[in-house]
Design a protein around this motif. Structure first.
Motif, PDB file in Angstrom:
ATOM      1  N   ALA A 155       0.861  -1.186   0.000  1.00 53.96           N
ATOM      2  CA  ALA A 155       0.000   0.000   0.000  1.00 53.96           C
ATOM      3  C   ALA A 155       0.895   1.234   0.000  1.00 53.96           C
ATOM      4  O   ALA A 155       1.662   1.437   0.952  1.00 53.96           O
ATOM      5  CB  ALA A 155      -0.902  -0.006   1.223  1.00 53.96           C
ATOM      6  N   GLN A 160      -4.561   8.793  -0.444  1.00 55.38           N
ATOM      7  CA  GLN A 160      -5.657   8.201  -1.211  1.00 55.38           C
ATOM      8  C   GLN A 160      -5.155   7.432  -2.438  1.00 55.38           C
ATOM      9  O   GLN A 160      -5.636   7.639  -3.555  1.00 55.38           O
ATOM     10  CB  GLN A 160      -6.630   9.294  -1.653  1.00 55.38           C
ATOM     11  CG  GLN A 160      -7.337  10.014  -0.517  1.00 55.38           C
ATOM     12  CD  GLN A 160      -8.310  11.067  -1.028  1.00 55.38           C
ATOM     13  OE1 GLN A 160      -8.132  11.622  -2.119  1.00 55.38           O
ATOM     14  NE2 GLN A 160      -9.339  11.345  -0.247  1.00 55.38           N
ATOM     15  N   LEU A 162      -5.843   4.493  -3.393  1.00 54.78           N
ATOM     16  CA  LEU A 162      -6.871   3.627  -3.987  1.00 54.78           C
ATOM     17  C   LEU A 162      -7.733   4.351  -5.016  1.00 54.78           C
ATOM     18  O   LEU A 162      -8.535   3.714  -5.706  1.00 54.78           O
ATOM     19  CB  LEU A 162      -7.766   3.020  -2.892  1.00 54.78           C
ATOM     20  CG  LEU A 162      -7.173   1.829  -2.119  1.00 54.78           C
ATOM     21  CD1 LEU A 162      -8.123   1.394  -1.014  1.00 54.78           C
ATOM     22  CD2 LEU A 162      -6.872   0.665  -3.048  1.00 54.78           C
ATOM     23  N   TYR A 169     -14.212   6.948  -5.635  1.00 50.80           N
ATOM     24  CA  TYR A 169     -13.581   6.800  -4.321  1.00 50.80           C
ATOM     25  C   TYR A 169     -14.567   7.108  -3.187  1.00 50.80           C
ATOM     26  O   TYR A 169     -14.342   6.713  -2.038  1.00 50.80           O
ATOM     27  CB  TYR A 169     -12.372   7.742  -4.237  1.00 50.80           C
ATOM     28  CG  TYR A 169     -11.501   7.533  -3.022  1.00 50.80           C
ATOM     29  CD1 TYR A 169     -10.663   6.426  -2.922  1.00 50.80           C
ATOM     30  CD2 TYR A 169     -11.510   8.450  -1.968  1.00 50.80           C
ATOM     31  CE1 TYR A 169      -9.858   6.238  -1.805  1.00 50.80           C
ATOM     32  CE2 TYR A 169     -10.706   8.276  -0.852  1.00 50.80           C
ATOM     33  CZ  TYR A 169      -9.879   7.163  -0.772  1.00 50.80           C
ATOM     34  OH  TYR A 169      -9.077   6.976   0.334  1.00 50.80           O
ATOM     35  N   LEU A 179     -11.649  -0.537   3.491  1.00 51.74           N
ATOM     36  CA  LEU A 179     -10.508  -0.044   2.724  1.00 51.74           C
ATOM     37  C   LEU A 179     -10.249   1.437   2.941  1.00 51.74           C
ATOM     38  O   LEU A 179      -9.111   1.895   2.828  1.00 51.74           O
ATOM     39  CB  LEU A 179     -10.728  -0.312   1.231  1.00 51.74           C
ATOM     40  CG  LEU A 179     -10.764  -1.787   0.818  1.00 51.74           C
ATOM     41  CD1 LEU A 179     -11.200  -1.925  -0.637  1.00 51.74           C
ATOM     42  CD2 LEU A 179      -9.400  -2.428   1.038  1.00 51.74           C
ATOM     43  N   VAL A 180     -11.297   2.190   3.218  1.00 50.72           N
ATOM     44  CA  VAL A 180     -11.125   3.626   3.440  1.00 50.72           C
ATOM     45  C   VAL A 180     -11.787   4.016   4.753  1.00 50.72           C
ATOM     46  O   VAL A 180     -12.670   3.315   5.263  1.00 50.72           O
ATOM     47  CB  VAL A 180     -11.708   4.474   2.292  1.00 50.72           C
ATOM     48  CG1 VAL A 180     -11.084   4.094   0.966  1.00 50.72           C
ATOM     49  CG2 VAL A 180     -13.223   4.343   2.239  1.00 50.72           C
ATOM     50  N   ASP A 190      -7.212   6.396   2.745  1.00 50.97           N
ATOM     51  CA  ASP A 190      -6.989   4.949   2.781  1.00 50.97           C
ATOM     52  C   ASP A 190      -6.647   4.472   4.190  1.00 50.97           C
ATOM     53  O   ASP A 190      -5.885   5.122   4.905  1.00 50.97           O
ATOM     54  CB  ASP A 190      -5.832   4.559   1.852  1.00 50.97           C
ATOM     55  CG  ASP A 190      -6.240   4.569   0.390  1.00 50.97           C
ATOM     56  OD1 ASP A 190      -7.260   5.200   0.071  1.00 50.97           O
ATOM     57  OD2 ASP A 190      -5.527   3.937  -0.421  1.00 50.97           O
ATOM     58  N   ARG A 193      -1.654   2.445   4.557  1.00 57.77           N
ATOM     59  CA  ARG A 193      -0.711   3.323   3.888  1.00 57.77           C
ATOM     60  C   ARG A 193       0.706   2.934   4.282  1.00 57.77           C
ATOM     61  O   ARG A 193       0.999   2.750   5.470  1.00 57.77           O
ATOM     62  CB  ARG A 193      -0.976   4.798   4.257  1.00 57.77           C
ATOM     63  CG  ARG A 193      -2.392   5.259   3.930  1.00 57.77           C
ATOM     64  CD  ARG A 193      -2.607   6.749   4.235  1.00 57.77           C
ATOM     65  NE  ARG A 193      -2.211   7.130   5.583  1.00 57.77           N
ATOM     66  CZ  ARG A 193      -2.948   6.930   6.660  1.00 57.77           C
ATOM     67  NH1 ARG A 193      -4.140   6.336   6.547  1.00 57.77           N
ATOM     68  NH2 ARG A 193      -2.521   7.308   7.851  1.00 57.77           N
TER      69      ARG A 193
END
Length: 582
Positions: A155, A160, A162, A169, A179-180, A190, A193
């Motif tokens: 990651a 952000q 992703l 998003y 995931l967020v 995210d 990270r």
């Protein structure tokens, strides 16, 4: 996405006996086929395959499922691969559906597992782009093939990243999938990270969550996905999908504490390792492991924290331990974990340690003797008192008796007195009762009887107005869900198809228990319709007697012919005689 209607059609054309017999030789036993269970070690066959139900069930370890489930559990195949294999055998082509999301329904159209799989692919691609992450894994001794086998990724160190994988998003499903995170003022970022990413798979190979490890110093060292509709850390084990074939070959599984331990052991050829997910071993974990193998070795650091974790694992294993199952405990030298140990000393040295792992009985009694030294009457009394709640959890009669015998020796008490002080738990039988003469047993509940009828012949739900209880208990809710599925399904309805639809859901265990008990309750296919109509009428009559107007007005009762009524009466008399006149 594979349409549910195709799954139903496929299972109506598949012969589960032929599928299972390719891997496990089956023998005819009455109307069913039997074998020694492929999911646990045994000498007397308790694994049954029913051609009528197109369903398998083991009375020893409770493994169960359809032809699809068997290929997933025994063959280690992901769900789509199992469906593809059966479809090829049946001469069918697997259709795929893609429904483009409408503007207001985007979140509902996105599937959680598909989102997690997409994230896993993204993290794998990011690993290839990060020299720092690759250098970290190489520094831990991991090769490319092993990293690929476990789907390890990275990651990026950004807020952000992703957004590159998910154009929308802001989708709610990204938050639901863990995931967020929605921060202050609704700003999203995210969860993972600058971490090495370990996808967590369920038993069928689906990605259900992630674990992320920091590359450098930082806290927390490991970060897991939060609890989601797909992921619960108290139920899942890291690496179980990849390890299952090796566990069966080795005849044992080793449980470690971290992802890197599992991966490092696999790198050195010990491929039968799994890890808990940042939580103590739970009874569900132990139950899952004992379904796969008879020997479970818990491996912990030798420090005080490791021994505390081992004791919690022992406490949570006792209730699912059965005679013939072997739980053991291995404590590594202080300051070393499995990753360190196997890198320094190699596979042979680690496996030698496994061979010398301490039996649960030795750990339990040794730990109690350390806490309550039996050097005085007071110490021995305290030891017995501490042992009582632990031994009370055991449902393994032989193992429990042997433990009480050893406890009596330590305490200096006659075995008879020890048994009186610490009574032996009566095991709960997992096999249906065998009829020898008049065996007294209660009849199934009315709702459970309706469930049994529909599971054995689900097509009846399309001809007979079966009730869908309102605001009911678990049995009633399960019946309502079953009837709703049967009424709305457009595909041919079969027992296997229904069980596959509810596999992994809230009512799976209830349906398995009802289906397994159906034959022992005297239900046969030839009289099922009569049985169902009679039960439906009794249901509506009971609703009227209770004054439940909302229920009694919902559907008209079904009708029995004079002949059917007489057959139902005769069958009830026969059941009453078998049940001891109750």
């Amino acid at each position: 996405m594979i349409p549910n209607e195709f799954i139903q059609t496929l299972l109506s054309r598949v012969d589960i006996v032929a599928v299972v017999d390719r891997y496990v030789p089956l023998k005819k036993a009455g109307t069913n086929f039997v074998a020694c269970c492929p999911f646990h070690s045994e000498k007397t066959p308790s694994f049954t395959v029913s051609p009528a139900k197109q369903f398998y069930h083991c009375f020893g370890c409770s493994a169960h499922g359809t032809a699809i489930s068997f290929l997933m559990e025994f063959g280690g195949k992901p769900f789509p691969d199992a469906v593809e294999e059966l479809a090829r055998d049946a001469g069918l082509e697997v259709p795929r559906t893609h429904i483009p999301p409408a503007a207001g329904d985007r979140d509902e159209a996105l599937d959680l597992s598909a989102v997690l799989l997409q994230a896993a692919k993204f993290y794998r691609l990011q690993l290839k782009e990060s020299e720092r992450a690759i250098a970290y894994l190489k520094g831990r001794g991991l090769s490319g093939p092993v990293a690929a086998r476990f789907g390890i990724g990275y990651a990026p160190d950004d807020w952000q990243p992703l957004t590159a994988a998910f154009p929308d998003y802001q989708s709610k499903v990204l938050e639901t999938a863990g995931l967020v995170i929605a921060g202050d003022a609704g700003k999203r970022y995210d969860r993972f990270r600058d971490r090495i990413m370990f996808p967590i798979h369920d038993g069928s190979g689906r990605v259900i969550g992630f674990g992320g490890r920091v590359l450098d110093k930082g806290e927390p060292k490991y970060l897991n996905s939060p609890e989601t509709p797909l992921f619960s850390k108290g139920r899942e084990l890291y690496g179980i999908f990849q390890a299952r074939p090796a566990i069966r070959t080795a005849g044992r599984v080793v449980v470690v504490e971290g992802y890197m331990d599992v991966v490092a052991l696999a790198q050195h050829g010990v491929e039968f390792a799994v890890a808990t997910l940042g939580t103590a071993t739970t009874p569900t974990h132990a139950q899952k492991l004992f379904r796969v193998t008879d020997t479970v070795i818990f491996c912990f650091d030798g420090d005080e924290a490791g021994r505390r974790a081992a004791w919690r694992a022992l406490e949570n294993t006792l209730s699912v331990l059965a005679d013939g199952k072997d739980a053991r405990f291995l404590f590594l030298p202080d300051g070393e974990d499995p990753d360190d140990y196997i890198r320094l000393r190699g596979k042979s040295a680690f496996e030698a340690l496994l061979d010398e792992a301490m039996p649960l009985s030795d750990f339990l009694l040794g730990e109690l003797a350390t806490r309550h030294p039996p050097r005085s009457a007071e110490g021995r009394a305290a030891l017995v008192n501490a042992a009582k709640p632990l031994l009370a959890q055991l449902a393994a009669p032989v193992f429990g008796a042997l433990l009480r015998q050893r406890l009596a020796e330590i305490a200096g008490l006659p075995e008879r007195e020890m048994t009186a002080l610490v009574p032996i738990q009566q095991p709960v039988s997992v096999t249906p009762p065998v009829r020898r003469g008049a065996v007294s047993r209660p009849a199934p509940s009315l709702i459970r009887g309706l469930i049994q009828c529909l599971l054995l012949q689900p097509e009846l739900a399309r001809r007979i107005p079966v009730p869908k209880p309102l605001g009911a208990n678990v049995d009633g809710a399960a019946l309502a869900a079953l009837v709703a599925f049967c009424e709305t399904s457009k595909a041919p309805l079969t027992t296997a198809g229904v069980m596959q639809h509810f596999a992994g859901g809230t009512y799976e265990e209830l349906f398995v228990a009802a289906l397994t008990a159906a034959e022992s309750e005297g239900l046969t296919a030839e009289l099922l319709e009569t049985e169902l109509v009679e039960a439906v009428n009794r249901y509506w009559l009971n609703a009227q007697k209770r004054g439940d107007n909302a229920e009694s007005r919902r559907a008209p009762p079904a009708e029995l012919s004079v002949e059917e009524t007489e057959r139902a009466r005769q069958r009830k008399l026969a059941r009453d005689r078998v049940g001891g006149g109750t």
